[in-house]
Design a protein around this motif. Structure first.
Motif, PDB file in Angstrom:
ATOM      1  N   ASP A  47      -2.540   0.115   8.931  1.00  0.00           N
ATOM      2  CA  ASP A  47      -2.653  -1.247   8.888  1.00  0.00           C
ATOM      3  C   ASP A  47      -1.987  -1.647  10.463  1.00  0.00           C
ATOM      4  OD1 ASP A  47      -3.124  -3.257   7.521  1.00  0.00           O
ATOM      5  OD2 ASP A  47      -1.842  -3.289   6.145  1.00  0.00           O
ATOM      6  N   HIS A  84      -5.768   2.419   0.368  1.00  0.00           N
ATOM      7  CA  HIS A  84      -5.313   1.441   0.883  1.00  0.00           C
ATOM      8  C   HIS A  84      -6.500   1.096   1.608  1.00  0.00           C
ATOM      9  CE1 HIS A  84      -3.110  -0.841   4.404  1.00  0.00           C
ATOM     10  NE2 HIS A  84      -4.049  -0.963   4.465  1.00  0.00           N
ATOM     11  N   ASP A 118      -8.345  -2.757   0.158  1.00  0.00           N
ATOM     12  CA  ASP A 118      -7.710  -4.320   0.847  1.00  0.00           C
ATOM     13  C   ASP A 118      -8.919  -5.280   0.552  1.00  0.00           C
ATOM     14  OD1 ASP A 118      -6.144  -4.500   2.468  1.00  0.00           O
ATOM     15  OD2 ASP A 118      -6.824  -2.960   4.117  1.00  0.00           O
ATOM     16  N   HIS A 127      -9.565   1.251   9.495  1.00  0.00           N
ATOM     17  CA  HIS A 127      -9.927   1.436   7.967  1.00  0.00           C
ATOM     18  C   HIS A 127     -11.262   1.425   8.281  1.00  0.00           C
ATOM     19  CE1 HIS A 127      -6.330  -1.281   7.962  1.00  0.00           C
ATOM     20  NE2 HIS A 127      -6.737  -1.546   6.808  1.00  0.00           N
ATOM     21  N   HIS A 145       0.997  -0.829   0.417  1.00  0.00           N
ATOM     22  CA  HIS A 145      -0.166  -0.055   0.330  1.00  0.00           C
ATOM     23  C   HIS A 145       0.748   1.247  -0.216  1.00  0.00           C
ATOM     24  CE1 HIS A 145      -3.824  -1.777   0.871  1.00  0.00           C
ATOM     25  NE2 HIS A 145      -3.593  -2.678   1.489  1.00  0.00           N
ATOM     26  N   HIS A 197      -8.055  -5.825  13.341  1.00  0.00           N
ATOM     27  CA  HIS A 197      -7.359  -5.455  11.633  1.00  0.00           C
ATOM     28  C   HIS A 197      -8.597  -4.965  10.978  1.00  0.00           C
ATOM     29  CE1 HIS A 197      -4.680  -5.181   8.809  1.00  0.00           C
ATOM     30  NE2 HIS A 197      -4.406  -6.526   8.736  1.00  0.00           N
ATOM     31  N   ARG A 198      -8.224  -4.339  10.197  1.00  0.00           N
ATOM     32  CA  ARG A 198      -9.162  -3.858   8.392  1.00  0.00           C
ATOM     33  C   ARG A 198     -10.111  -3.561   9.639  1.00  0.00           C
ATOM     34  NH1 ARG A 198      -7.986  -7.984   4.009  1.00  0.00           N
ATOM     35  NH2 ARG A 198      -5.660  -8.426   4.197  1.00  0.00           N
TER      36      ARG A 198
HETATM   37 ZN   LIG Z   1      -5.212  -3.091   5.572  1.00  0.00          ZN
END
Ligand SMILES: [Zn+2]
Length: 218
Positions: A41, A90, A94, A53, A6, A48-49
């Motif tokens: 990240d 980014h 994903d 995000h 990314h 995560h994500r």
């Molecule tokens: Zn990511």
């Protein structure tokens, strides 16, 4: 997708756009692209994500900064638009990658990236199957190569990109064997030497990341 992929992709895009960026172009803008591309990240340490995000939120902020930039010409808004725009890219990209889980090469979930505006997860398209997959490594190398070849990057940026490419390639080459690597290396060394070295453990986390723990013996 690796954070490095990314980051490199965002730097490459800004480097390619340099001819139309006029006075705003330069090392600070490249750095803003790198930081914005990597930053989401950091939530590998949280959810995560999801925690960092924000596909819709970042897009709205980036467009707001761009609007402000066009209206006022203020250089800090160019940095903000690029950094938040890179984070938005980014988060959206994903959804083209694999799912969030401990062994994403054996996928069992359908969670790619969380959309806070819709209150649900986007499903993974799996064009890049998992972080550190061969196709992910190639993407990182291609993006870093484009940025290095571009006249927009100077010697310092190019050196940083070479390092980024080396780390990304190393991770991609060893990704699926990382957890067993310390044991394999230890089996090749004399036991007395192994006893004197720090113990190294590599774990795959539920978020699809790799953690490294090094313990020094007393
Ligand atoms: Zn990511």
């Amino acid at each position: 997708m690796m954070a490095l992929t990314h980051g490199a992709a965002s730097v490459a895009l800004v480097a390619l756009a340099t001819p139309i960026l006029g006075d705003y172009a330069g090392p600070p803008l490249l750095l803003a692209a790198l930081v914005g591309g990597l930053a989401p990240d950091v939530d590998l340490l949280a959810d995560h994500r999801k925690s960092l995000h924000y596909p819709v939120g970042y897009s709205v902020f980036a467009l707001g900064a761009l609007g402000g930039l066009l209206a006022t010409g203020a250089a800090p808004l160019a940095l903000a638009a690029v950094a938040v725009g890179a984070a938005a890219l980014h988060a959206w990209s994903d959804a083209l990658a694999g799912s969030v889980e401990a062994e994403p090469w054996n996928p069992t979930t359908e969670r790619a990236v969380y959309n806070h505006a819709l209150g649900r997860w986007h499903r993974p398209r799996r064009y890049v199957r998992y972080s550190g997959a061969p196709e992910d490594g190639l993407l990182a190398l291609a993006a870093a190569g484009v940025a290095i070849a571009s006249p927009a990057t100077g010697p310092t940026a190019e050196a940083g990109l070479w390092w980024l490419a080396a780390v990304a390639a190393g991770y991609a080459l060893t990704r699926r064997r990382l957890a067993g690597l310390p044991g394999s290396v230890a089996s090749l060394l004399p036991p007395r030497l192994v006893g004197a070295l720090p113990s190294v453990r590599v774990d795959e986390t539920d978020s699809g990341a790799t953690t490294l723990s090094i313990r020094f013996r007393p």
